[in-house]
Design a protein around this motif. Structure first.
Motif, PDB file in Angstrom:
ATOM      1  N   ALA A   1       1.623   5.881   3.464  1.00  0.00           N
ATOM      2  CA  ALA A   1       1.376   4.862   4.572  1.00  0.00           C
ATOM      3  C   ALA A   1      -0.051   5.159   5.338  1.00  0.00           C
ATOM      4  O   ALA A   1      -0.414   4.509   6.134  1.00  0.00           O
ATOM      5  N   SER A   2      -0.658   6.476   4.989  1.00  0.00           N
ATOM      6  CA  SER A   2      -1.973   6.609   5.766  1.00  0.00           C
ATOM      7  C   SER A   2      -2.758   7.702   4.947  1.00  0.00           C
ATOM      8  O   SER A   2      -2.069   8.492   4.011  1.00  0.00           O
ATOM      9  N   ALA A   3      -4.027   7.651   5.090  1.00  0.00           N
ATOM     10  CA  ALA A   3      -4.853   8.760   4.664  1.00  0.00           C
ATOM     11  C   ALA A   3      -4.536  10.159   4.954  1.00  0.00           C
ATOM     12  O   ALA A   3      -4.462  11.060   4.182  1.00  0.00           O
ATOM     13  N   LYS A   4      -4.101  10.458   6.008  1.00  0.00           N
ATOM     14  CA  LYS A   4      -3.392  11.689   6.269  1.00  0.00           C
ATOM     15  C   LYS A   4      -2.359  12.225   5.639  1.00  0.00           C
ATOM     16  O   LYS A   4      -2.283  13.319   5.092  1.00  0.00           O
ATOM     17  N   ASP A   5      -1.317  11.233   5.396  1.00  0.00           N
ATOM     18  CA  ASP A   5       0.043  11.599   4.719  1.00  0.00           C
ATOM     19  C   ASP A   5      -0.511  11.858   3.142  1.00  0.00           C
ATOM     20  O   ASP A   5      -0.047  12.907   2.632  1.00  0.00           O
ATOM     21  N   ALA A   6      -1.287  10.931   2.699  1.00  0.00           N
ATOM     22  CA  ALA A   6      -2.061  11.251   1.118  1.00  0.00           C
ATOM     23  C   ALA A   6      -2.708  12.552   1.122  1.00  0.00           C
ATOM     24  O   ALA A   6      -2.630  13.220   0.094  1.00  0.00           O
ATOM     25  N   ALA A   7      -3.469  12.855   1.979  1.00  0.00           N
ATOM     26  CA  ALA A   7      -4.449  14.067   2.071  1.00  0.00           C
ATOM     27  C   ALA A   7      -3.344  15.186   2.342  1.00  0.00           C
ATOM     28  O   ALA A   7      -3.822  16.187   1.597  1.00  0.00           O
ATOM     29  N   ASP A   8      -2.290  15.315   3.082  1.00  0.00           N
ATOM     30  CA  ASP A   8      -1.424  16.155   3.142  1.00  0.00           C
ATOM     31  C   ASP A   8      -0.622  16.606   1.614  1.00  0.00           C
ATOM     32  O   ASP A   8      -0.364  17.780   1.451  1.00  0.00           O
TER      33      ASP A   8
ATOM     34  N   GLN B   1      -4.410  -9.222  -2.359  1.00  0.00           N
ATOM     35  CA  GLN B   1      -4.598  -8.746  -0.960  1.00  0.00           C
ATOM     36  C   GLN B   1      -3.197  -9.068  -0.343  1.00  0.00           C
ATOM     37  O   GLN B   1      -2.885  -8.338   0.613  1.00  0.00           O
ATOM     38  N   GLU B   2      -2.771 -10.272  -0.295  1.00  0.00           N
ATOM     39  CA  GLU B   2      -1.522 -10.369   0.130  1.00  0.00           C
ATOM     40  C   GLU B   2      -0.417  -9.491  -0.131  1.00  0.00           C
ATOM     41  O   GLU B   2       0.199  -9.414   0.747  1.00  0.00           O
ATOM     42  N   PHE B   3      -0.115  -9.236  -1.457  1.00  0.00           N
ATOM     43  CA  PHE B   3       0.588  -8.237  -1.817  1.00  0.00           C
ATOM     44  C   PHE B   3       0.515  -6.811  -1.091  1.00  0.00           C
ATOM     45  O   PHE B   3       1.485  -6.427  -0.834  1.00  0.00           O
ATOM     46  N   ARG B   4      -0.926  -6.612  -0.960  1.00  0.00           N
ATOM     47  CA  ARG B   4      -1.047  -5.458  -0.380  1.00  0.00           C
ATOM     48  C   ARG B   4      -0.667  -5.233   1.151  1.00  0.00           C
ATOM     49  O   ARG B   4      -0.191  -4.511   1.618  1.00  0.00           O
ATOM     50  N   GLY B   5      -0.946  -6.508   1.495  1.00  0.00           N
ATOM     51  CA  GLY B   5      -0.641  -6.599   2.994  1.00  0.00           C
ATOM     52  C   GLY B   5       0.898  -6.618   3.457  1.00  0.00           C
ATOM     53  O   GLY B   5       1.340  -5.848   4.371  1.00  0.00           O
ATOM     54  N   ILE B   6       1.721  -7.300   2.416  1.00  0.00           N
ATOM     55  CA  ILE B   6       2.980  -7.089   2.536  1.00  0.00           C
ATOM     56  C   ILE B   6       3.753  -5.742   2.370  1.00  0.00           C
ATOM     57  O   ILE B   6       4.393  -5.376   3.113  1.00  0.00           O
ATOM     58  N   LEU B   7       3.219  -5.081   1.421  1.00  0.00           N
ATOM     59  CA  LEU B   7       3.573  -3.685   1.209  1.00  0.00           C
ATOM     60  C   LEU B   7       3.194  -2.837   2.395  1.00  0.00           C
ATOM     61  O   LEU B   7       3.987  -1.867   2.547  1.00  0.00           O
ATOM     62  N   ALA B   8       1.982  -2.943   2.773  1.00  0.00           N
ATOM     63  CA  ALA B   8       1.565  -2.030   4.077  1.00  0.00           C
ATOM     64  C   ALA B   8       2.541  -2.283   5.077  1.00  0.00           C
ATOM     65  O   ALA B   8       2.821  -1.512   5.838  1.00  0.00           O
ATOM     66  N   GLU B   9       3.022  -3.446   5.423  1.00  0.00           N
ATOM     67  CA  GLU B   9       3.811  -3.722   6.642  1.00  0.00           C
ATOM     68  C   GLU B   9       5.034  -3.191   6.194  1.00  0.00           C
ATOM     69  O   GLU B   9       5.688  -2.674   7.377  1.00  0.00           O
ATOM     70  N   ALA B  10       5.679  -3.194   5.250  1.00  0.00           N
ATOM     71  CA  ALA B  10       6.983  -2.299   4.744  1.00  0.00           C
ATOM     72  C   ALA B  10       6.807  -0.855   5.243  1.00  0.00           C
ATOM     73  O   ALA B  10       7.520  -0.355   5.403  1.00  0.00           O
ATOM     74  N   LEU B  11       5.633  -0.475   4.617  1.00  0.00           N
ATOM     75  CA  LEU B  11       5.400   1.073   4.641  1.00  0.00           C
ATOM     76  C   LEU B  11       5.384   1.407   6.297  1.00  0.00           C
ATOM     77  O   LEU B  11       5.654   2.499   6.715  1.00  0.00           O
TER      78      LEU B  11
ATOM     79  N   VAL C   1      -6.182   4.428  -3.840  1.00  0.00           N
ATOM     80  CA  VAL C   1      -6.463   3.862  -2.421  1.00  0.00           C
ATOM     81  C   VAL C   1      -6.535   2.447  -2.364  1.00  0.00           C
ATOM     82  O   VAL C   1      -7.271   1.672  -3.443  1.00  0.00           O
ATOM     83  N   HIS C   2      -5.774   1.751  -1.858  1.00  0.00           N
ATOM     84  CA  HIS C   2      -5.700   0.465  -1.678  1.00  0.00           C
ATOM     85  C   HIS C   2      -6.060  -0.128  -0.323  1.00  0.00           C
ATOM     86  O   HIS C   2      -6.549  -1.170  -0.326  1.00  0.00           O
ATOM     87  N   ALA C   3      -5.681   0.226   0.894  1.00  0.00           N
ATOM     88  CA  ALA C   3      -6.140   0.258   2.198  1.00  0.00           C
ATOM     89  C   ALA C   3      -5.869   1.373   2.948  1.00  0.00           C
ATOM     90  O   ALA C   3      -5.255   2.222   2.627  1.00  0.00           O
ATOM     91  N   GLU C   4      -6.241   1.270   4.205  1.00  0.00           N
ATOM     92  CA  GLU C   4      -6.297   2.254   5.108  1.00  0.00           C
ATOM     93  C   GLU C   4      -4.669   2.642   5.486  1.00  0.00           C
ATOM     94  O   GLU C   4      -4.191   3.838   6.000  1.00  0.00           O
ATOM     95  N   ASP C   5      -3.802   1.830   5.227  1.00  0.00           N
ATOM     96  CA  ASP C   5      -2.304   1.821   5.407  1.00  0.00           C
ATOM     97  C   ASP C   5      -1.391   1.766   4.038  1.00  0.00           C
ATOM     98  O   ASP C   5      -0.246   1.613   3.933  1.00  0.00           O
ATOM     99  N   LEU C   6      -2.314   1.946   3.051  1.00  0.00           N
ATOM    100  CA  LEU C   6      -1.645   1.798   1.521  1.00  0.00           C
ATOM    101  C   LEU C   6      -2.254   2.618   0.389  1.00  0.00           C
ATOM    102  O   LEU C   6      -3.377   2.613   0.048  1.00  0.00           O
ATOM    103  N   TYR C   7      -1.330   3.767   0.098  1.00  0.00           N
ATOM    104  CA  TYR C   7      -1.842   4.564  -0.999  1.00  0.00           C
ATOM    105  C   TYR C   7      -0.833   4.976  -1.935  1.00  0.00           C
ATOM    106  O   TYR C   7       0.342   4.876  -1.437  1.00  0.00           O
ATOM    107  N   LEU C   8      -1.196   4.781  -3.166  1.00  0.00           N
ATOM    108  CA  LEU C   8      -0.257   5.285  -4.222  1.00  0.00           C
ATOM    109  C   LEU C   8      -0.627   6.735  -4.866  1.00  0.00           C
ATOM    110  O   LEU C   8      -1.454   7.016  -5.100  1.00  0.00           O
ATOM    111  N   VAL C   9       0.420   7.518  -4.668  1.00  0.00           N
ATOM    112  CA  VAL C   9       0.229   9.315  -4.967  1.00  0.00           C
ATOM    113  C   VAL C   9       0.910   9.445  -6.372  1.00  0.00           C
ATOM    114  O   VAL C   9       2.122   9.267  -6.199  1.00  0.00           O
ATOM    115  N   GLU C  10       0.269   9.743  -7.136  1.00  0.00           N
ATOM    116  CA  GLU C  10       0.854  10.199  -8.725  1.00  0.00           C
ATOM    117  C   GLU C  10       0.812  11.535  -9.041  1.00  0.00           C
ATOM    118  O   GLU C  10      -0.282  12.039  -9.195  1.00  0.00           O
ATOM    119  N   ARG C  11       1.885  12.320  -8.981  1.00  0.00           N
ATOM    120  CA  ARG C  11       1.677  13.715  -9.470  1.00  0.00           C
ATOM    121  C   ARG C  11       2.006  13.696 -10.765  1.00  0.00           C
ATOM    122  O   ARG C  11       3.365  13.212 -11.076  1.00  0.00           O
TER     123      ARG C  11
END
Length: 296
Positions: free
Chosen positions: A186-193, A11-21, A163-173
């Motif tokens: 950085a958002s569900a909208k960006d991942a959805a697009d 959870q701490e790792f995800r939080g730090i990464l979300a802040e960077a994003l 899906v990791h958090a509302e401001d953290l997603y990894l997309v793999e194509r």
């Protein structure tokens, strides 16, 4: 049993990464091939949902040869640092010599090598870059993921949204040739697009049309009405989107023709009701996909 300490660290790792994003926004992370993933994380070949289409086409001996090439690529790109590089170099040279000898003798490739194994004869001491470690960690630790298949005349490709958090997603194509392209969203909208461009690459989703309720029997008997039937028959791109989680998620099928995009939404697997079909515009399609990947 779950380890609370590991959960807190994640959870701490995800939080730090979300802040960077939040500062830099959605951004490409890195690219890896099937073979490189097999070297870096061999267990993921059977434990992760992302496919490895190139490896599936190779025999056991052929896999060993391409793994040797993948190792060279990883080292040359400085994606990994190998502490025992001299020992590795000797094994790679031996592997290349065996390959050349087999080709010269016209011998068929040997079968039976574990598809997740690394080149034999050496225990690798790999130290990966933060970008590689980040991608491999996020694809393994998501509690839910959206899996999208794109069917076209050119073949089958895949897109995964972890899906990791509302401001953290990894997309793999994943291309049909086994290239994995990772992006941090950085958002569900960006991942959805990104998913939208995958199922509607020609952007034909125009406007919403009337919805029609369907039953499983109508679908199995292809008795879905003329408009949807024409869309299915003339689709240039067919998308299959499913939510992977502890509880079975909805299934969204899309049919993109040269003029419009139809959706068939199934609320729950094998349910007798909750199946709805309609043509949709871009905003509605985005809303449907965003709802699927939103963590709450």
């Amino acid at each position: 049993m779950p380890n609370p300490d590991i959960d807190i660290e994640l959870q701490e790792f995800r939080g730090i990464l979300a802040e960077a994003l939040a500062e830099g926004g959605t951004q490409p992370l890195l690219r890896l091939t099937d073979e490189e993933i097999a070297i870096l994380d061999p267990a993921s070949l059977t434990e992760c949902v992302a496919p490895t289409p190139r490896l599936a086409e190779l025999s056991g001996q052929e896999r060993e040869w391409v793994y040797a090439t993948a190792l060279r690529s990883l080292v040359s790109r400085e994606a990994v640092d190998v502490a025992n590089i001299d020992e590795l170099d000797a094994v790679l040279r031996a592997s290349e010599e065996r390959r050349e000898a087999a080709e010269a003798a016209g011998e068929p490739p040997a079968e039976g090598t574990d598809p997740g194994s690394r080149p034999s004869g050496v225990d690798l001491d790999l130290r990966v870059t933060p970008e590689v470690s980040l991608a491999l960690t996020l694809r393994r630790t998501a509690t839910r993921a959206l899996a999208v298949e794109q069917h076209t005349s050119s073949g089958l490709t895949h897109l995964l949204v972890y899906v990791h958090a509302e401001d953290l997603y990894l997309v793999e194509r994943v291309t049909s040739g086994g290239l994995h392209m990772f992006t941090l969203a950085a958002s569900a909208k960006d991942a959805a697009d990104m998913a939208l461009l995958f199922v509607d690459p020609f952007e034909v989703a125009d406007k919403d049309g009337p919805a029609q309720r369907l039953t499983p029997e109508q679908i199995s008997q292809e008795n879905v009405g003329r408009a949807l039937g024409d869309a299915i028959d003339n689709a240039l791109v067919v998308g299959q989107t499913v939510l992977l989680a502890d509880a079975p998620g909805p299934l969204l099928t899309t049919y993109a023709t040269d003029k419009a995009l139809w959706t068939v939404y199934v609320e729950k697997p094998h349910a007798p009701t909750g199946i709805e079909a309609r043509p949709v515009g871009k905003n509605t399609l985005r809303t449907m996909v965003t709802k699927l990947i939103s963590p709450n």
